[in-house]
Enzyme design. Structure first.
Site, short mmCIF file in Angstrom:
data_model
loop_
_atom_site.label_atom_id
_atom_site.label_comp_id
_atom_site.label_asym_id
_atom_site.label_seq_id
_atom_site.Cartn_x
_atom_site.Cartn_y
_atom_site.Cartn_z
N TYR A 145 41.41 32.86 45.17
CA TYR A 145 42.21 32.07 44.23
C TYR A 145 42.86 33.00 43.21
O TYR A 145 42.17 33.75 42.53
CB TYR A 145 41.30 31.05 43.56
N CYS A 146 44.19 32.96 43.12
CA CYS A 146 44.94 33.72 42.12
C CYS A 146 44.60 35.21 42.24
O CYS A 146 44.72 35.79 43.30
CB CYS A 146 44.66 33.15 40.72
N LEU A 147 44.13 35.85 41.16
CA LEU A 147 43.79 37.26 41.22
C LEU A 147 42.67 37.52 42.22
O LEU A 147 42.58 38.60 42.81
CB LEU A 147 43.36 37.77 39.85
N GLY A 193 42.46 36.07 45.04
CA GLY A 193 43.14 36.19 46.32
C GLY A 193 43.76 37.56 46.51
O GLY A 193 43.74 38.12 47.61
N PHE A 240 45.02 31.00 47.57
CA PHE A 240 45.53 29.97 46.67
C PHE A 240 46.33 30.63 45.56
O PHE A 240 45.81 31.46 44.82
CB PHE A 240 44.38 29.18 46.03
#
Length: 578
Positions: free
Chosen positions: A309-311, A313, A337
């Site tokens: 998720y975000c960083l 990811g 994500f």
């Protein structure tokens, strides 16, 4: 010895000055801002044709507006002089259609339009500086918007009459309470209805591994059979993990467990000054790789569905690329994500990232050993100033409404810090230099390439993302040589991900690019794929099942006598670190 030490002393003086100064500027570099405005002013002064054109535009529009305003006093059905942008919600209510508020609103929109014209398209101004000046003008205009003032906001005036001024009394109370909470550094008292371990992050599980950087949670199964391959979720280290395990009705973790998946979650340690020298490689090795080792030991002989998720990811992608270089194929699939892997078009967050700004932030972090939560939240508040600052001020201080709190807002207030060395590397190597996309990012002293990843991927982007714009997330198609299923969903960076089935007004678009398919530009992709009502969680879960090898008996939680004995109940201890 003395001559060599002088530069270090001078450098320390500079850093100390910048560190103190940064606390007053909320981490923004005065030099970076001044250079941007100087660039704009100098080129404006050397563009007499543009200045003349602006003057003519201003004079013509002013005359036309005055004529329209005179007619608007007599004709309430007169069409707007300027149509607001589709996303501008400030003047939608019927009160703004009546005189004199229609003239006030339209006059303000005219001012916004002119400043947009004045700050854009000046010949010779660098794109970065132009964006900074334009953004600064928008922030100033947001401050003076008529919606923010008692005398020019018809909704506030109407409410004041209806409540005999009690809204202003309540607003004064809200303001005073907010001041006191800031003084003692406390969360909103209304947040007490949401509590980690009480009604947030309550999906049952155990912490089965802990090191200096992470706790690894394994969730208890709720079905008699589970997919053979477990799921490992890597959240961003800038956030507490439980955004993916909020209330029971919108917990992604619970949704996956109830659908028959074995789920593991990384919970990051909240760094302090003692962690200042943790770097990006520590987060890859101690965070992702050690967690993956634990998962494959607890669930042996199975590959893993990696989810970031975000960083988180971005970190997962770095780890996967490093593994691919070493022919390590433990990942069965990778899901990202709102994750950027190419930062060349990283959106408005890039306004705060240039050499001057990063150098300034480095000095601030050098002084305290980490980037403080308030310094990070300040940048995000500027990106969404209307939603996070001005609409809140109007509703709470002028209308006297009680502060609105929900589980997502409560999580949002529970921020984390970033260690000095890691965050410096992250800003320079990824945002500023774009090393990951350019194949210069190193793990273990050797550069990695995202194109080495052959694992099927599922990428989710959100249409109103100010942190990871969807067209930037879409760039994953150009970096990997594998099948990519891409989802574009409505909502923002967080609300678009917390997207449980049954949530009203949710929709998404989905499409798969096979490895050998030609590249389709993002705008064309959006035109090709129809909008589907509902939650993207459902097709994603079906995709995970499709890429699994069948159902098996749920694995035990931990190893029971091995290296990954259960340590404590979920949500663990790191999530409670302030």
């Amino acid at each position: 010895m003395t001559r060599m030490s002088v530069p270090n002393v001078k450098n320390s003086i500079d850093r100390a000055i910048h560190a103190v100064e940064g606390r007053m500027t909320n981490g923004l570099s005065p030099a970076s801002i001044m250079v941007a405005y100087f660039d704009w002013l100098v080129h404006m002064a050397h563009s007499p044709g543009k200045v003349s054109e602006m003057s003519e535009n201003f004079a013509r529009k002013t005359v036309d507006f005055n004529i329209w305003a005179a007619r608007a006093t007599m004709d309430p059905d007169l069409p707007d002089f300027i149509q607001p942008l589709p996303e501008d919600r400030r003047f939608r209510s019927e009160e703004w259609k009546k005189f004199p508020f229609n003239v006030i609103a339209q006059g303000f929109l005219l001012k916004e339009q002119w400043w947009h014209y004045a700050t854009m398209g000046i010949p010779g101004v660098s794109k970065h500086h132009e964006s900074m000046v334009h953004f600064g003008a928008r922030q100033w205009l947001d401050i003076i918007s008529p919606t923010n003032f008692f005398a020019t906001n018809p909704h506030v005036l109407k409410t004041t009459v209806e409540q005999s001024g009690q809204n202003l009394v309540k607003g004064a109370e809200n303001f005073w309470n907010e001041v006191m909470r800031n003084i003692v550094d406390q969360h909103n008292a209304a947040d007490s209805e949401y509590s980690v371990g009480k009604n947030l992050a309550v999906t049952k599980g155990k912490v089965v591994y802990r090191n200096r950087l992470v706790e690894l949670i394994q969730y208890e199964p709720t079905t008699k059979k589970v997919d053979a391959e477990p799921v490992l979720i890597v959240p961003a280290w800038i956030m507490k993990y439980y955004i993916l395990d909020l209330s029971q009705y919108n917990s992604l973790v619970k949704y996956l467990v109830d659908k028959g998946h074995t789920v593991f979650m990384i919970s990051w340690h909240n760094p302090t000054a003692q962690d200042r020298d943790l770097d990006m490689e520590d987060y890859v090795i101690q965070g992702v790789m050690e967690s993956l080792k634990a998962v494959t030991t607890i669930v042996p002989d199975q590959k893993v569905h990696g989810v970031g998720y975000c960083l988180g990811g971005t970190l997962l992608t770095i780890a996967a690329a490093a593994m691919a270089r070493n022919e390590d194929d433990r990942f069965k699939t990778i899901t990202l994500f709102t994750t950027q892997t190419d930062f060349s078009e990283a959106g408005e967050l890039m306004l705060f990232i240039d050499e001057s700004q990063i150098s300034y932030m480095e000095d601030m972090m050098w002084d305290q050993g980490y980037l403080d939560t308030k310094q990070m939240s300040g940048a995000f508040q500027l990106l969404r100033s209307f939603d996070l600052v001005w609409s809140k001020m109007v509703s709470e201080y002028l209308l006297g409404e009680q502060p609105r709190v929900n589980d997502l807002m409560s999580w949002n207030a529970d921020a984390t810090r970033m260690p000095y060395k890691m965050h410096t590397q992250y800003l320079r190597r990824l945002f500023l230099d774009n090393d990951l996309a350019a194949r210069r990012f190193e793990v273990g002293g050797k550069p990695i390439s995202v194109s080495d990843i052959r694992t099927p991927m599922f990428a989710v982007a959100t249409g109103k993302d100010h942190v990871a714009p969807w067209k930037s997330v879409y760039k994953i198609h150009q970096l990997v040589d594998t099948d990519v299923t891409f989802v574009l969903t409505n909502g923002g960076h967080n609300a678009g991900i917390v997207n449980e089935p049954g949530h009203p007004r949710r929709h998404y678009q989905i499409g798969t690019k096979l490895d050998n398919d030609k590249f389709v530009p993002p705008a064309e992709w959006a035109e090709r794929h129809p909008v589907i009502d509902g939650s993207w969680w459902e097709p994603w879960e079906a995709w995970l099942t499709e890429h699994s090898s069948g159902k098996v008996t749920p694995p035990q939680v931990g190893t029971k006598g091995g290296d990954y004995d259960p340590i404590c109940d979920a949500p663990g201890t790191y999530v409670f670190e302030d």
